[in-house]
Motif scaffolding. Structure first.
Motif, PDB file in Angstrom:
ATOM      1  N   ALA A  13       0.982  -1.096  -0.222  1.00  0.00           N
ATOM      2  CA  ALA A  13      -0.267   0.568   0.276  1.00  0.00           C
ATOM      3  C   ALA A  13       1.408   1.500   0.181  1.00  0.00           C
ATOM      4  CB  ALA A  13      -1.415   0.098   1.411  1.00  0.00           C
ATOM      5  N   LEU A  14       1.902   1.669   0.420  1.00  0.00           N
ATOM      6  CA  LEU A  14       2.772   1.970   0.788  1.00  0.00           C
ATOM      7  C   LEU A  14       3.612   2.924  -0.643  1.00  0.00           C
ATOM      8  CD1 LEU A  14       4.408   1.716   4.394  1.00  0.00           C
ATOM      9  CD2 LEU A  14       2.362   3.723   3.587  1.00  0.00           C
ATOM     10  N   ILE A  15       3.975   1.390  -1.140  1.00  0.00           N
ATOM     11  CA  ILE A  15       4.757   1.530  -2.146  1.00  0.00           C
ATOM     12  C   ILE A  15       3.651   2.247  -3.749  1.00  0.00           C
ATOM     13  CG2 ILE A  15       6.022   0.511  -4.305  1.00  0.00           C
ATOM     14  CD1 ILE A  15       7.451  -1.605  -2.163  1.00  0.00           C
ATOM     15  N   ALA A  16       2.214   1.489  -3.608  1.00  0.00           N
ATOM     16  CA  ALA A  16       1.489   2.234  -4.685  1.00  0.00           C
ATOM     17  C   ALA A  16       1.162   3.179  -4.061  1.00  0.00           C
ATOM     18  CB  ALA A  16       0.340   1.119  -4.506  1.00  0.00           C
ATOM     19  N   THR A  17       1.164   4.408  -2.837  1.00  0.00           N
ATOM     20  CA  THR A  17       0.761   5.545  -3.116  1.00  0.00           C
ATOM     21  C   THR A  17       2.535   6.097  -3.341  1.00  0.00           C
ATOM     22  OG1 THR A  17      -0.047   5.148  -0.667  1.00  0.00           O
ATOM     23  CG2 THR A  17       0.620   7.087  -0.650  1.00  0.00           C
ATOM     24  N   ALA A  18       3.277   5.956  -2.997  1.00  0.00           N
ATOM     25  CA  ALA A  18       4.272   6.219  -3.795  1.00  0.00           C
ATOM     26  C   ALA A  18       4.754   6.453  -5.378  1.00  0.00           C
ATOM     27  CB  ALA A  18       5.552   5.788  -2.915  1.00  0.00           C
ATOM     28  N   ILE A  19       4.052   5.419  -5.893  1.00  0.00           N
ATOM     29  CA  ILE A  19       4.325   5.492  -7.516  1.00  0.00           C
ATOM     30  C   ILE A  19       3.232   6.068  -7.610  1.00  0.00           C
ATOM     31  CG2 ILE A  19       3.850   3.773  -8.974  1.00  0.00           C
ATOM     32  CD1 ILE A  19       4.437   1.183  -7.246  1.00  0.00           C
ATOM     33  N   GLU A  20       1.958   6.512  -7.442  1.00  0.00           N
ATOM     34  CA  GLU A  20       0.650   7.430  -7.095  1.00  0.00           C
ATOM     35  C   GLU A  20       1.171   9.045  -7.147  1.00  0.00           C
ATOM     36  OE1 GLU A  20      -3.108   8.541  -5.706  1.00  0.00           O
ATOM     37  OE2 GLU A  20      -2.961   6.121  -6.131  1.00  0.00           O
ATOM     38  N   ALA A  21       2.233   8.993  -6.571  1.00  0.00           N
ATOM     39  CA  ALA A  21       2.655  10.293  -6.093  1.00  0.00           C
ATOM     40  C   ALA A  21       4.164  11.049  -7.186  1.00  0.00           C
ATOM     41  CB  ALA A  21       3.268  10.592  -4.686  1.00  0.00           C
ATOM     42  N   ALA A  22       4.687  10.305  -7.627  1.00  0.00           N
ATOM     43  CA  ALA A  22       5.372  10.519  -8.318  1.00  0.00           C
ATOM     44  C   ALA A  22       4.791  10.207 -10.527  1.00  0.00           C
ATOM     45  CB  ALA A  22       6.329   8.928  -8.583  1.00  0.00           C
ATOM     46  N   ARG A  23       3.957   9.468 -10.577  1.00  0.00           N
ATOM     47  CA  ARG A  23       3.427   9.938 -10.860  1.00  0.00           C
ATOM     48  C   ARG A  23       2.788  11.078 -11.745  1.00  0.00           C
ATOM     49  NH1 ARG A  23       1.494   3.708 -11.903  1.00  0.00           N
ATOM     50  NH2 ARG A  23       3.849   2.466 -13.713  1.00  0.00           N
ATOM     51  N   ALA A  24       2.048  11.581 -10.581  1.00  0.00           N
ATOM     52  CA  ALA A  24       1.201  12.915 -10.317  1.00  0.00           C
ATOM     53  C   ALA A  24       1.726  13.773 -10.927  1.00  0.00           C
ATOM     54  CB  ALA A  24       0.275  12.743  -9.539  1.00  0.00           C
ATOM     55  N   GLU A  25       3.015  14.197 -10.010  1.00  0.00           N
ATOM     56  CA  GLU A  25       3.564  14.928 -10.936  1.00  0.00           C
ATOM     57  C   GLU A  25       4.732  15.125  -9.933  1.00  0.00           C
ATOM     58  OE1 GLU A  25       3.812  18.456  -7.790  1.00  0.00           O
ATOM     59  OE2 GLU A  25       1.760  17.306  -7.247  1.00  0.00           O
ATOM     60  N   SER A  26       6.474  15.619 -10.706  1.00  0.00           N
ATOM     61  CA  SER A  26       7.606  15.077 -10.124  1.00  0.00           C
ATOM     62  C   SER A  26       7.456  16.055  -9.017  1.00  0.00           C
ATOM     63  CB  SER A  26       8.259  16.778 -11.223  1.00  0.00           C
ATOM     64  OG  SER A  26       9.919  17.072 -11.080  1.00  0.00           O
ATOM     65  N   MET A  27       8.388  15.557  -8.493  1.00  0.00           N
ATOM     66  CA  MET A  27       8.839  15.536  -6.529  1.00  0.00           C
ATOM     67  C   MET A  27       9.508  15.272  -6.428  1.00  0.00           C
ATOM     68  SD  MET A  27       4.757  13.745  -5.644  1.00  0.00           S
ATOM     69  CE  MET A  27       4.528  15.377  -3.828  1.00  0.00           C
ATOM     70  N   THR A  28       9.800  15.041  -5.358  1.00  0.00           N
ATOM     71  CA  THR A  28      12.075  15.441  -4.458  1.00  0.00           C
ATOM     72  C   THR A  28      10.769  13.718  -4.015  1.00  0.00           C
ATOM     73  OG1 THR A  28      11.660  16.057  -2.729  1.00  0.00           O
ATOM     74  CG2 THR A  28      12.463  16.726  -5.024  1.00  0.00           C
ATOM     75  N   LEU A  29      12.578  13.267  -3.014  1.00  0.00           N
ATOM     76  CA  LEU A  29      12.082  11.942  -2.499  1.00  0.00           C
ATOM     77  C   LEU A  29      11.103  12.240  -1.618  1.00  0.00           C
ATOM     78  CD1 LEU A  29      15.042   8.970  -2.893  1.00  0.00           C
ATOM     79  CD2 LEU A  29      12.641   8.653  -3.837  1.00  0.00           C
ATOM     80  N   ARG A  30      11.593  13.299  -1.007  1.00  0.00           N
ATOM     81  CA  ARG A  30      11.142  13.875   0.594  1.00  0.00           C
ATOM     82  C   ARG A  30       9.371  14.537  -0.006  1.00  0.00           C
ATOM     83  NH1 ARG A  30      11.223  12.715   5.209  1.00  0.00           N
ATOM     84  NH2 ARG A  30      10.135  13.615   6.595  1.00  0.00           N
ATOM     85  N   GLN A  31       9.875  14.871  -0.795  1.00  0.00           N
ATOM     86  CA  GLN A  31       8.107  15.544  -1.119  1.00  0.00           C
ATOM     87  C   GLN A  31       7.123  14.440  -1.412  1.00  0.00           C
ATOM     88  OE1 GLN A  31       8.962  17.670  -4.398  1.00  0.00           O
ATOM     89  NE2 GLN A  31       8.664  19.668  -3.311  1.00  0.00           N
ATOM     90  N   ILE A  32       7.662  12.675  -2.145  1.00  0.00           N
ATOM     91  CA  ILE A  32       7.186  11.582  -1.722  1.00  0.00           C
ATOM     92  C   ILE A  32       6.815  11.072  -0.633  1.00  0.00           C
ATOM     93  CG2 ILE A  32       7.077   9.171  -2.606  1.00  0.00           C
ATOM     94  CD1 ILE A  32       8.315  10.616  -4.808  1.00  0.00           C
ATOM     95  N   ALA A  33       7.790  10.885   0.224  1.00  0.00           N
ATOM     96  CA  ALA A  33       7.685  10.994   1.848  1.00  0.00           C
ATOM     97  C   ALA A  33       6.314  11.243   2.350  1.00  0.00           C
ATOM     98  CB  ALA A  33       9.022  10.359   2.742  1.00  0.00           C
TER      99      ALA A  33
END
Length: 158
Positions: free
Chosen positions: A92-112
């Motif tokens: 579930a956490l990985i799915a959320t991270a992937i969704e956030a990364a696909r939505a917009e350009s973000m840094t790792l910290r922003q994804i976290a």
């Protein structure tokens, strides 16, 4: 197979030897490589205790490998991988991270931070672990570096 208290022998065909040799060299999990090597050594006539000492396992483990091999063959030997630490990031956490990364350009910290907002809990791992999980999904992130371009450096020189 013949197993007595201090002696255990396995008779292997040539294809079985080749399969176990490849398993002992190339399998991604160390415990499966160890099992393959242990059975190969038994097939060569070595004693269980010698193999156990060399591979840093118990005698009982070697006997278990032999029984698994005789009962189910290679499938029996490859079942039961229990080694390694449990994953820090759930699906579930990985799915959320992937969704956030696909939505917009973000840094790792922003994804976290997005993961923490969505799930209401702090990230259970370091950012490097998140980076590895995203890399497995086809994303790549590099740490930002501060560097001066040559043209900026030459202008600032007296």
């Amino acid at each position: 197979m013949t197993c007595l208290p201090m002696k255990c022998a396995v008779e292997l065909t040539e294809p079985e030897k080749k399969t176990l040799q490849q398993l002992s060299l190339k399998h991604p999990h160390e415990d499966f490589r160890t099992r393959g090597l242990g059975l190969l050594e038994l097939g060569r006539g070595r004693r269980v205790h010698e193999i156990a000492v060399e591979l840093d396992v118990s005698d009982k483990s070697v006997y278990n490998w032999v029984h698994a091999w005789n009962d189910k063959g290679l499938c029996g030997l490859l079942s039961g991988h229990k080694g390694g630490r449990p994953r820090a990031l759930s699906d579930a956490l990985i799915a959320t991270a992937i969704e956030a990364a696909r939505a917009e350009s973000m840094t790792l910290r922003q994804i976290a931070l997005r993961i923490e907002q969505v799930h209401g809990q702090p990230l259970p791992c370091r950012l490097e672990t998140l980076s590895v999980a995203l890399r497995h999904e086809g994303f790549s992130y590099k740490r930002g570096r501060y560097s001066l371009k040559k043209s900026a450096m030459s202008r600032s020189s007296p």
